[in-house]
Design a protein around this motif. Structure first.
Motif, mmCIF file in Angstrom:
data_model
loop_
_atom_site.group_PDB
_atom_site.id
_atom_site.type_symbol
_atom_site.label_atom_id
_atom_site.label_comp_id
_atom_site.label_asym_id
_atom_site.label_seq_id
_atom_site.Cartn_x
_atom_site.Cartn_y
_atom_site.Cartn_z
ATOM 1 N N VAL A 175 -4.181 -11.617 -2.945
ATOM 2 C CA VAL A 175 -3.635 -10.043 -2.670
ATOM 3 C C VAL A 175 -3.083 -9.727 -3.917
ATOM 4 C CG1 VAL A 175 -2.704 -8.620 -0.863
ATOM 5 C CG2 VAL A 175 -3.456 -10.808 -0.174
ATOM 6 N N ARG A 206 -1.456 -6.688 -5.311
ATOM 7 C CA ARG A 206 -0.586 -5.466 -4.809
ATOM 8 C C ARG A 206 -0.282 -4.528 -5.965
ATOM 9 N NH1 ARG A 206 4.385 -8.017 -1.995
ATOM 10 N NH2 ARG A 206 4.472 -9.248 -3.705
ATOM 11 N N ASP A 207 -0.310 -4.842 -7.347
ATOM 12 C CA ASP A 207 -0.009 -4.084 -8.423
ATOM 13 C C ASP A 207 -0.463 -4.718 -9.240
ATOM 14 O OD1 ASP A 207 1.913 -5.767 -9.012
ATOM 15 O OD2 ASP A 207 3.533 -4.565 -8.298
ATOM 16 N N ASN A 261 3.405 -10.788 -9.085
ATOM 17 C CA ASN A 261 3.243 -10.088 -7.627
ATOM 18 C C ASN A 261 2.432 -10.325 -6.672
ATOM 19 O OD1 ASN A 261 5.935 -9.056 -8.299
ATOM 20 N ND2 ASN A 261 4.882 -7.004 -8.951
ATOM 21 N N ASP A 262 1.382 -10.986 -7.123
ATOM 22 C CA ASP A 262 0.109 -11.309 -6.119
ATOM 23 C C ASP A 262 0.633 -12.347 -5.286
ATOM 24 O OD1 ASP A 262 -1.323 -9.887 -7.996
ATOM 25 O OD2 ASP A 262 -2.562 -11.414 -8.690
ATOM 26 N N GLN A 291 -1.815 -3.910 9.047
ATOM 27 C CA GLN A 291 -1.358 -5.041 8.289
ATOM 28 C C GLN A 291 -2.415 -6.316 8.640
ATOM 29 O OE1 GLN A 291 2.763 -5.433 10.007
ATOM 30 N NE2 GLN A 291 3.458 -4.284 8.539
ATOM 31 N N LEU A 321 1.190 -7.934 5.036
ATOM 32 C CA LEU A 321 0.949 -7.051 3.910
ATOM 33 C C LEU A 321 0.096 -5.932 4.450
ATOM 34 C CD1 LEU A 321 -0.155 -10.079 1.443
ATOM 35 C CD2 LEU A 321 1.800 -8.501 1.469
ATOM 36 N N ASP A 322 0.095 -4.869 3.649
ATOM 37 C CA ASP A 322 -0.670 -3.590 4.237
ATOM 38 C C ASP A 322 -2.266 -4.101 3.944
ATOM 39 O OD1 ASP A 322 -1.309 -0.429 3.136
ATOM 40 O OD2 ASP A 322 -0.689 -0.905 5.012
ATOM 41 N N SER A 375 -4.305 -1.948 2.843
ATOM 42 C CA SER A 375 -4.784 -1.173 1.726
ATOM 43 C C SER A 375 -5.068 -1.853 0.445
ATOM 44 C CB SER A 375 -4.210 -0.161 1.576
ATOM 45 O OG SER A 375 -2.698 -0.144 1.140
ATOM 46 N N TYR A 376 -4.182 -3.161 0.232
ATOM 47 C CA TYR A 376 -4.218 -3.807 -1.025
ATOM 48 C C TYR A 376 -5.464 -4.567 -1.084
ATOM 49 C CZ TYR A 376 0.821 -3.882 -0.971
ATOM 50 O OH TYR A 376 2.088 -3.331 -0.725
ATOM 51 N N ASP A 377 -5.899 -4.989 -2.279
ATOM 52 C CA ASP A 377 -7.260 -5.656 -2.760
ATOM 53 C C ASP A 377 -7.272 -7.191 -2.382
ATOM 54 O OD1 ASP A 377 -9.604 -6.183 -3.822
ATOM 55 O OD2 ASP A 377 -8.689 -5.983 -5.949
ATOM 56 N N TYR A 378 -7.957 -7.541 -1.457
ATOM 57 C CA TYR A 378 -8.096 -8.875 -1.133
ATOM 58 C C TYR A 378 -9.323 -9.633 -1.673
ATOM 59 C CZ TYR A 378 -4.497 -7.607 2.646
ATOM 60 O OH TYR A 378 -3.418 -7.367 3.151
#
Length: 67
Positions: free
Chosen positions: A19, A21-22, A27-28, A40, A53-54, A56-59
């Motif tokens: 995931v 996140r930024d 921070n992954d 979530q 986790l939200d 909207s993050y990249d999975y």
């Protein structure tokens, strides 16, 4: 946002996901998809802790290189 079908595919296969996140790699979150709802996703990390986790993050699959 990741689809329910894709999340179900990850859950059933037990495949590790990353995931993103930024932009900071440390921070992954890496783990296995356990459950999700409209907002979530619950990921079980290797230390067996569960993180919410939200969606909207990249999975991505853990085997794919991080860009």
């Amino acid at each position: 946002m990741i689809s329910d079908d894709q999340l179900n595919k990850y859950r059933v296969s037990g495949e590790k996901v990353r995931v993103i996140r930024d932009a900071i790699k440390s921070n992954d979150v890496v783990g296995i998809v356990v459950a999700w709802d409209a907002d979530q996703v619950m990921i079980r990390r290797p230390n067996r802790r569960v993180v919410k986790l939200d969606r909207s993050y990249d999975y991505r699959p853990f085997t794919e290189p991080r860009e």
